[in-house]
Design an enzyme around this catalytic site. Structure first.
Site, PDB file in Angstrom:
ATOM      1  N   SER A  52      -9.656   1.560   2.731  1.00 44.49           N
ATOM      2  CA  SER A  52      -8.391   2.335   2.505  1.00 44.49           C
ATOM      3  C   SER A  52      -7.747   2.244   1.305  1.00 44.49           C
ATOM      4  CB  SER A  52      -7.705   3.625   2.984  1.00 44.49           C
ATOM      5  OG  SER A  52      -7.320   2.947   3.627  1.00 44.49           O
ATOM      6  N   LYS A  85       0.676  -1.608  -0.220  1.00 39.13           N
ATOM      7  CA  LYS A  85       0.002   0.127   0.456  1.00 39.13           C
ATOM      8  C   LYS A  85       1.040   1.048   0.030  1.00 39.13           C
ATOM      9  CE  LYS A  85      -4.091   2.575   2.592  1.00 39.13           C
ATOM     10  NZ  LYS A  85      -3.937   2.124   3.836  1.00 39.13           N
ATOM     11  N   SER A  93      -9.830  -0.110   7.038  1.00 34.47           N
ATOM     12  CA  SER A  93      -9.368   0.044   5.589  1.00 34.47           C
ATOM     13  C   SER A  93      -9.164  -1.077   5.348  1.00 34.47           C
ATOM     14  CB  SER A  93      -8.526   1.203   5.529  1.00 34.47           C
ATOM     15  OG  SER A  93      -9.026   2.287   5.321  1.00 34.47           O
TER      16      SER A  93
END
Lengths: 484, 482
Positions: free
Chosen positions: A151, A76, A175
């Protein structure tokens, strides 16, 4: 090759059936072909990946390989990577290259994992749909008119689309778990303090936690085992040995006590999602688990508490992005105030600005007691709810999200509706507990996530419980059309 | 109207640790800009603070030294504001729960009066960096340089009660804290380098009134002299306002030494709302007895205790004792002299007199004294055994200071040894009497104050070396015609 589990890939690499370079090239080729539609990567680091693959091949040749050596993964874009841009999904950091690796990156690198690139995400991890990214939304591989969740939407979509073997994510209010649910993969957010936050760009420091996103519990176990552990550079990381999560898989779950919080099955839960979750729970019952009704009476306060605590912390954490030392700086600032105002107004998107303002307000003189302090008090009550629940049951189960993936743009004008997506996931962050989402029976072709919440440092149990279902079912093995 | 001054001080003292309070970067002074700032000090994304236990130990030592409660649990908080030399946009400090609670120190004023000043609290925090507005190279106009070497330097902020009633008391208190932090080895106290900075809160109230007046805060004073002058200026300014029927505005002011005035920096309305909240990156600081014992077991005898002991044990005044305990090195010097010569009063007089004057003149502290404790004791011994008189001794001391030599060497080389041979003194006196028949006659006629004239003549002839007691006795007898 991309349908193999991490264990199978590792076996193939060790047997030299294929090389890490071949495997890496295979994924890079898939990314080049398939990601333009998904937009799951912000940065693809092909050259660095191939160099890492060659190094991994050398280790494999030398017989000095671990379970992740040569396995292509993605990070990420919230994790700092030395030499590769770390944008955090923001224009603010579009030009930022960290001079250090996050601990999680460093550990996976030491384990020999090959980093294909950095995945897309909501800006500074603030969002539940991946639509707040400066780099554009990620599309859900199961239906590209829909969001992948957020997210960590880029990581979820990349894993679901088989554009990496596994990926890292972070989870501040859901997330990892919510995008895992929307994309039909397995994601685990461990106990707060289990993984180091060093080098992980902070959103809400008391809630942020790194975790693993993979196709199966087995793969997630391999990744998490390499990520987790004490780090003296993070004062909130916990000095406690990391169990061999892989070794805990396959354990008997007969007698497992599952708690179903009534608050997680009430109004707002999609009927189809409820049915899928119920079906999975019935499966567990057949495997010998017992099911108990429990209550988390303060659960309904999770979202409002979260939207005080997280913005408050973010308003302070994001103060360092001021255009002075790194990141976006406005052109031709007239004076210091102009530099601050325009750099931040241009560098941050609307959702980030909204949360900074909410948090600034909540911490202001005269409001602190009513908002921040009150929220912290309720946070204790929420933790107490879980503590009492875990006196009765071993794990708590429920839906990860109230619905399946929604359409792109459906909730962008309604922040509260967006926030309610995390209604079942936020409480675990507030309490610091580990949570996992795994795919169960889809609804109308869209994945559904079953959430399993465990007691502190019970990641091994969560992975084993998830694995028990995955041994019996194939939901986690399904691949979206066009990604086979 | 009679106004009473009320002063409280906030003192920031840099703790003498090798590395910063939340990072591993060095704290040494004077390095090239930004060469002692690591990723943590720069506030780069993703970095985290880790507390330096050495800073905690030093704070605990201070707490113990002022008799304060050491908090078993204290909390680091973020003080949020934007400034270019504050890299994170917040300063990590302690707010509601400081590590050191209420304590006190004693100050001794010039008139010998002893006063107790309360310390409200002391807390750990990080320093900010430095903005270089003037000396920034290449700043044709409007450029400011940022040096983050100082960012993250450990500070102990020591907050006093509003217990001081005059600039003199404030300076005495500031000196006391300065003495103490160096005494217990937690800070070098170097004021030029910014290791010891004072903020002064000052207000006036009608004499006899309980409630405090509105205060002004004077920021960042880096010398005791400036502290005195800034406070004097501020008393005058506030008095003028109040006498004219005006009201003092609560504000932050800066002291400008070049103009010897304070001027407004920002008013209360402009003041920042710092939005303090507990720093989620740091766990609460929990201290157990073992940690506290370990940090304090080697504390030296503290200055107040030593001052009381000196006064009692050696029969010194509070004032003398306070001068002798101005620093640990000074106290050790004094006791070393006493150990050797056995006469505390003589030792105190010499140290607080000639030695203090010489140190002051050459701008040295006791560690840089030209005359060692052993040498001073050697000088005193020559007074005690009548080798030299007290008067000659001053001359010997000056020579010792200039040359770094022992008393005996100086006395020998300059022939300053006292004449105690009574035959020699008698012969000298006989000659002087013979040479001054007129004075002798007047003396014998009753003009007894001429005795001094004869003593002067003897001392002149002996270059001051004749033993005064012997001169007196022999002269008295001879003049009487015995």
């Amino acid at each position: 090759m991309h349908h193999k589990t991490i264990a199978e890939l590792a076996a193939g690499l060790r047997a030299r059936t294929f090389s890490s370079r071949e495997l890496t090239q295979h994924y890079l080729e898939r990314i080049a072909r398939l990601d333009p539609g998904l937009n799951s990567y912000i940065t693809v680091a092909a050259n660095a990946a191939l160099a890492a693959a060659d190094a991994a091949d050398a280790r494999l040749d030398a017989g000095d390989a671990g379970p992740l050596t040569g396995i292509p993964i993605a990070h990420k874009d919230i994790f700092c990577t030395n030499g590769i841009r770390t944008s955090c999904g923001s224009r603010m950091l579009d030009n930022f290259i960290a001079p250090y690796d996050a601990t999680v990156v460093e550990r996976l690198g030491a384990a020999g994992a090959v980093v294909l690139g950095k995945t897309n995400m909501d800006e500074f991890a603030m969002g539940s749909s991946n639509e707040t990214s400066f780099y554009g939304p990620v599309r859900n591989p199961w239906d590209q008119t829909r969001v992948p969740g957020g997210s960590s939407g880029g990581s979820a979509a990349a894993v679901a689309g088989r554009l990496c073997a596994a990926a890292t994510g972070t989870d501040t209010g859901g997330s990892i778990r919510q995008p895992a649910a929307f994309c039909g993969i397995t994601g685990i957010k461990p106990t707060y303090g289990r993984c180091s936050r060093w080098g992980m760009i902070a959103f809400a420091s008391s809630l942020d936690q790194a975790g693993a996103m993979a196709r199966s519990a087995e793969d997630a176990a391999a990744l998490l085992g390499a990520m987790a552990g004490f780090d003296s550079r993070d004062s909130t990381s916990v000095d406690r040995a990391v169990p061999d999560y892989g070794a805990e898989l396959g354990g008997d779950i007969r007698g497992l006590k599952i708690g179903l919080p009534k608050e997680y099955f009430g109004e707002g839960l999609d009927a189809g999602v409820a049915a899928s979750v119920q079906q999975a729970i019935d499966h567990y019952r057949r495997l010998g688990a017992s099911v108990h009704d429990i209550s988390l009476p303060n659960a309904s306060l999770s979202v409002p508490v979260y939207y005080v605590v997280a913005p408050a912390e973010c308003s302070s954490n994001l103060a360092r992005f001021d255009g002075v030392r790194f990141g976006h700086r406005c052109a031709e600032p007239r004076d210091l105030e102009d530099l601050y105002k325009r750099s931040r107004a241009e560098g941050f998107g609307a959702e980030v600005q909204r949360r900074i303002m909410i948090g600034t307000y909540a911490l202001s003189a005269g409001y602190y007691d009513a908002y921040y302090l009150k929220a912290q008090q309720i946070r204790h009550l929420i933790s107490d709810d879980f503590r009492r629940a875990f006196e009765q049951v071993d794990v708590i189960m429920g839906p990860t999200a109230p619905t399946t993936a929604f359409a792109l743009g459906a909730k962008t004008d309604d922040p509260v509706a967006m926030y309610l997506n995390d209604i079942y996931t936020i409480a675990t962050n507030l309490a610091g507990l580990p949570g996992l989402s795994l795919p169960v029976e889809p609804v109308a072709g869209l994945p559904v996530g079953l959430q399993i919440i465990g007691n502190y440092f019970d990641e091994g149990r969560l992975l084993n419980v998830a694995h028990a279902l995955q041994r019996e079912t194939d939901w986690h093995l399904r691949t979206p059309d066009g990604f086979a | 109207m009679q106004w009473e001054t009320v002063i409280g001080l906030e003192i920031h003292t840099q703790l003498a640790t090798e590395s910063k309070i939340f990072s591993g970067a060095a704290t040494a002074f004077g390095a090239e800009p930004n060469t002692q700032a690591c990723a943590v000090d720069l506030g780069l994304p993703g970095v985290l603070p880790v507390l330096n236990q050495g800073a905690v130990q030093r704070a605990v030592r201070f707490g113990r030294a002022i008799g304060a409660e050491i908090a078993p649990r204290s909390v680091f908080a973020r003080k949020n504001y934007f400034y270019p030399d504050l890299p994170k946009g917040y300063q990590i400090s302690q707010f509601e729960l400081p590590v050191v609670g209420r304590g006190q120190v004693e100050i001794v004023l010039d008139d010998g009066r002893v006063k107790v000043i309360g310390v409200t609290r002391a807390h750990l925090e990080e320093d900010a960096g430095k903005s270089l507005h003037e000396d920034f190279p290449g700043s044709g106009g409007g450029m400011t340089g940022i040096d983050l070497n100082r960012a993250g330097t450990p500070l102990l902020e020591i907050v006093s009660e509003p217990d001081m009633r005059s600039p003199e008391e404030a300076v005495a208190y500031a000196r006391k804290i300065h003495q103490l932090v160096r005494w217990i080895g937690i800070s070098d106290g170097n004021m030029q380098e910014g290791s010891f900075r004072v903020d002064a809160n000052i207000s006036l109230r009608p004499k006899g009134q309980q409630a405090f007046g509105t205060r002004a805060e004077i920021k960042n004073i880096n010398s005791f002299r400036f502290l005195q002058k800034a406070l004097e200026f501020e008393i005058e300014r506030q008095t003028d306002i109040l006498e004219d029927g005006g009201t003092v505005v609560q504000e932050t002011r800066l002291y400008d030494a070049s103009k010897d005035e304070t001027r407004s920096m920002r008013s209360k309305e402009e003041a920042n709302d710092y939005r303090y909240f507990p720093d989620p990156d740091l766990l609460p600081l929990e201290l157990d007895d073992a940690f506290i014992d370990d940090a304090t077991h080697d504390l030296p005898e503290l200055p107040d205790a030593m001052r009381h002991r000196f006064a009692a044990q050696y029969g010194l005044s509070d004032y003398d004792a306070s001068l002798l305990t101005a620093s640990l090195a000074m106290a050790h010097y004094f006791e070393a002299v006493v150990d050797r010569c056995g006469d505390a009063k003589l030792a105190a007089n010499w140290i607080n007199g000639a030695l203090a004057a010489a140190l002051n003149k050459d701008d040295r502290d006791i560690a840089g004294s030209q005359v060692s404790a052993a040498q001073l004791a050697g000088l005193i011994a020559r007074i005690q055994d009548d080798t030299i008189s007290g008067k000659i001794a001053k001359q010997v001391f000056d020579a010792m200071w200039a040359e770094g030599a022992d008393a005996d060497t100086v006395i020998e080389a300059r022939g300053l040894k006292q004449i105690t041979d009574s035959g020699a003194i008698e012969a000298m006196i006989d000659g002087i009497i013979a040479a001054n028949p007129g004075q002798l006659a007047q003396y014998r006629a009753g003009k007894e104050k001429l005795f001094g004239f004869f003593v002067g003549q003897v001392m002149k002839q002996s270059q001051g070396k004749a033993n005064p007691q012997q001169v007196n006795a022999i002269l008295k007898a001879k003049l009487a015609g015995e």
